[in-house]
Design a protein around this motif. Structure first.
Motif, PDB file in Angstrom:
ATOM      1  N   ALA A 156      -5.323   9.212  38.759  1.00  0.00           N
ATOM      2  CA  ALA A 156      -5.721  10.605  38.963  1.00  0.00           C
ATOM      3  C   ALA A 156      -4.472  11.480  38.955  1.00  0.00           C
ATOM      4  O   ALA A 156      -3.362  10.993  39.230  1.00  0.00           O
ATOM      5  CB  ALA A 156      -6.475  10.770  40.290  1.00  0.00           C
ATOM      6  N   LYS A 157      -4.684  12.744  38.628  1.00  0.00           N
ATOM      7  CA  LYS A 157      -3.575  13.704  38.616  1.00  0.00           C
ATOM      8  C   LYS A 157      -4.132  15.039  39.095  1.00  0.00           C
ATOM      9  O   LYS A 157      -5.144  15.518  38.576  1.00  0.00           O
ATOM     10  CB  LYS A 157      -2.990  13.852  37.211  1.00  0.00           C
ATOM     11  CG  LYS A 157      -1.765  14.761  37.131  1.00  0.00           C
ATOM     12  CD  LYS A 157      -1.284  14.860  35.690  1.00  0.00           C
ATOM     13  CE  LYS A 157      -0.005  15.671  35.571  1.00  0.00           C
ATOM     14  NZ  LYS A 157       1.157  15.006  36.160  1.00  0.00           N
ATOM     15  N   ILE A 158      -3.483  15.611  40.082  1.00  0.00           N
ATOM     16  CA  ILE A 158      -3.886  16.936  40.554  1.00  0.00           C
ATOM     17  C   ILE A 158      -2.691  17.879  40.402  1.00  0.00           C
ATOM     18  O   ILE A 158      -1.558  17.552  40.754  1.00  0.00           O
ATOM     19  CB  ILE A 158      -4.395  16.903  42.009  1.00  0.00           C
ATOM     20  CG1 ILE A 158      -3.385  16.230  42.947  1.00  0.00           C
ATOM     21  CG2 ILE A 158      -5.726  16.174  42.102  1.00  0.00           C
ATOM     22  CD1 ILE A 158      -3.818  16.249  44.410  1.00  0.00           C
ATOM     23  N   ILE A 159      -2.980  19.031  39.843  1.00  0.00           N
ATOM     24  CA  ILE A 159      -1.957  20.051  39.593  1.00  0.00           C
ATOM     25  C   ILE A 159      -2.334  21.294  40.381  1.00  0.00           C
ATOM     26  O   ILE A 159      -3.468  21.788  40.287  1.00  0.00           O
ATOM     27  CB  ILE A 159      -1.859  20.387  38.090  1.00  0.00           C
ATOM     28  CG1 ILE A 159      -1.482  19.135  37.294  1.00  0.00           C
ATOM     29  CG2 ILE A 159      -0.839  21.510  37.846  1.00  0.00           C
ATOM     30  CD1 ILE A 159      -1.492  19.363  35.786  1.00  0.00           C
ATOM     31  N   GLY A 160      -1.379  21.785  41.165  1.00  0.00           N
ATOM     32  CA  GLY A 160      -1.616  23.000  41.954  1.00  0.00           C
ATOM     33  C   GLY A 160      -2.858  22.904  42.808  1.00  0.00           C
ATOM     34  O   GLY A 160      -3.721  23.782  42.725  1.00  0.00           O
ATOM     35  N   PRO A 161      -3.000  21.855  43.622  1.00  0.00           N
ATOM     36  CA  PRO A 161      -4.235  21.701  44.402  1.00  0.00           C
ATOM     37  C   PRO A 161      -4.386  22.797  45.458  1.00  0.00           C
ATOM     38  O   PRO A 161      -3.407  23.322  45.991  1.00  0.00           O
ATOM     39  CB  PRO A 161      -4.045  20.334  45.061  1.00  0.00           C
ATOM     40  CG  PRO A 161      -2.581  20.148  45.155  1.00  0.00           C
ATOM     41  CD  PRO A 161      -2.009  20.806  43.931  1.00  0.00           C
ATOM     42  N   LYS A 162      -5.633  23.104  45.735  1.00  0.00           N
ATOM     43  CA  LYS A 162      -5.923  24.072  46.790  1.00  0.00           C
ATOM     44  C   LYS A 162      -5.723  23.407  48.154  1.00  0.00           C
ATOM     45  O   LYS A 162      -6.067  22.249  48.345  1.00  0.00           O
ATOM     46  CB  LYS A 162      -7.358  24.578  46.672  1.00  0.00           C
ATOM     47  CG  LYS A 162      -7.618  25.370  45.399  1.00  0.00           C
ATOM     48  CD  LYS A 162      -9.056  25.860  45.367  1.00  0.00           C
ATOM     49  CE  LYS A 162      -9.327  26.663  44.085  1.00  0.00           C
ATOM     50  NZ  LYS A 162     -10.737  27.135  44.031  1.00  0.00           N
TER      51      LYS A 162
END
Length: 284
Positions: A156-162
């Motif tokens: 998985a990859k998250i960019i700029g998560p809230k």
């Protein structure tokens, strides 16, 4: 006197020799010996005697049933027992994709990655914000495996998560990692969820499996996640080889199961159908 005794002794010896010679020649001329006559009398008596009744408990034992041709000297390892000796995925790729969909995550169907590729996958991608070049805020998840449904790795990859006011990950995104870890049934990795929630780097390798959640090099707001198997020790490698179905021949005479007219034919297309035994394995 001595000469007379010698003559008598010689005469006695001569008489005994003549008598012994006469007895010997008489025995040779007889056509049947006493032993032969005794044997004939014994056989004749046996022929006239009534038959002996056989006791029921002395009857001959029944013949053994024929051995079935499909018996094996060594049974094929059973999948439901493998998890007691080896770190393994307790469900197929199709099942974990379905579990994510049921939780509201729009994962794709479990299918071949391409026409000429034997690897299978399902994935989810959502871009929340982007500029002209790249996404500024997005979430990407991929479950990768093979045509038999075995999972090879989850990434998985998250960019700029809230995040909330305390810097904790958005619960909707955290839910993805919670489902993956709990569906894998590897409870020794559940303590890593606290680090993921707080966006702290965590890398853990335990008993033939690994989990990592790390900040991407050169970026303060991109995070990569990976979960998979990694059998490194010799005992783990030998155990994995023993339970590998590729190492065992199929049964020569598989049992035939009658099929009713409304019963579908079982398929082995790697799509994780309901007959996959991994779909019924619960966390132990």
């Amino acid at each position: 006197m001595r000469s007379n005794r010698r003559r008598l002794l010689l005469l006695l010896i001569s008489v005994l020799l003549l008598a012994a010679t006469a007895v010997f020649f008489r025995e040779i001329r007889q056509p049947e010996t006493p032993i032969g006559r005794f044997e004939h009398r014994a056989l004749d008596k046996a022929a006239r005697s009534p038959p002996i009744a056989v006791r029921p408990d002395m009857a001959a034992p029944p013949s053994l049933a024929p051995m079935p041709g499909s018996l094996r000297l060594i049974e094929i390892p059973k999948l439901e027992l493998a998890s007691q000796f080896l770190r393994m995925w307790r469900m197929s790729g199709s099942n974990i994709c379905s579990a994510l969909r049921e939780a509201g995550i729009e994962m794709s169907e479990w299918k071949a990655a391409s026409m000429r590729n034997r690897s299978y996958e399902c994935y989810f991608q959502r871009i929340y914000e982007r500029d002209e070049i790249r996404p500024l805020s997005s979430t990407f998840v991929k479950v990768r495996g093979n045509e038999t449904g075995d999972i090879l790795e989850i990434r998985a990859k998250i960019i700029g998560p809230k995040t909330d006011a305390e810097g904790r990950l958005d619960p909707a995104v955290l839910r993805i990692f919670e489902i993956i870890v709990k569906q894998a049934c590897w409870r020794d990795f559940e303590d890593t969820l606290a680090s993921i929630q707080n966006l702290r780097d965590v890398e853990s390798e335990r008993f033939g499996a690994y989990l990592s959640f790390t900040r991407e090099a050169g970026s303060e707001n991109n995070f990569n996640f990976a979960l998979g198997l990694k059998a490194t020790s010799d005992p783990q490698m030998r155990t994995r080889t023993y339970f590998s179905t590729d190492r065992w021949l199929a049964a020569a005479n598989p049992p035939m199961v009658p099929r009713t007219s409304d019963q579908p034919i079982a398929r082995n297309d790697g799509a994780g159908s309901s007959h996959d035994p991994r779909s019924s394995l619960a966390c132990g």
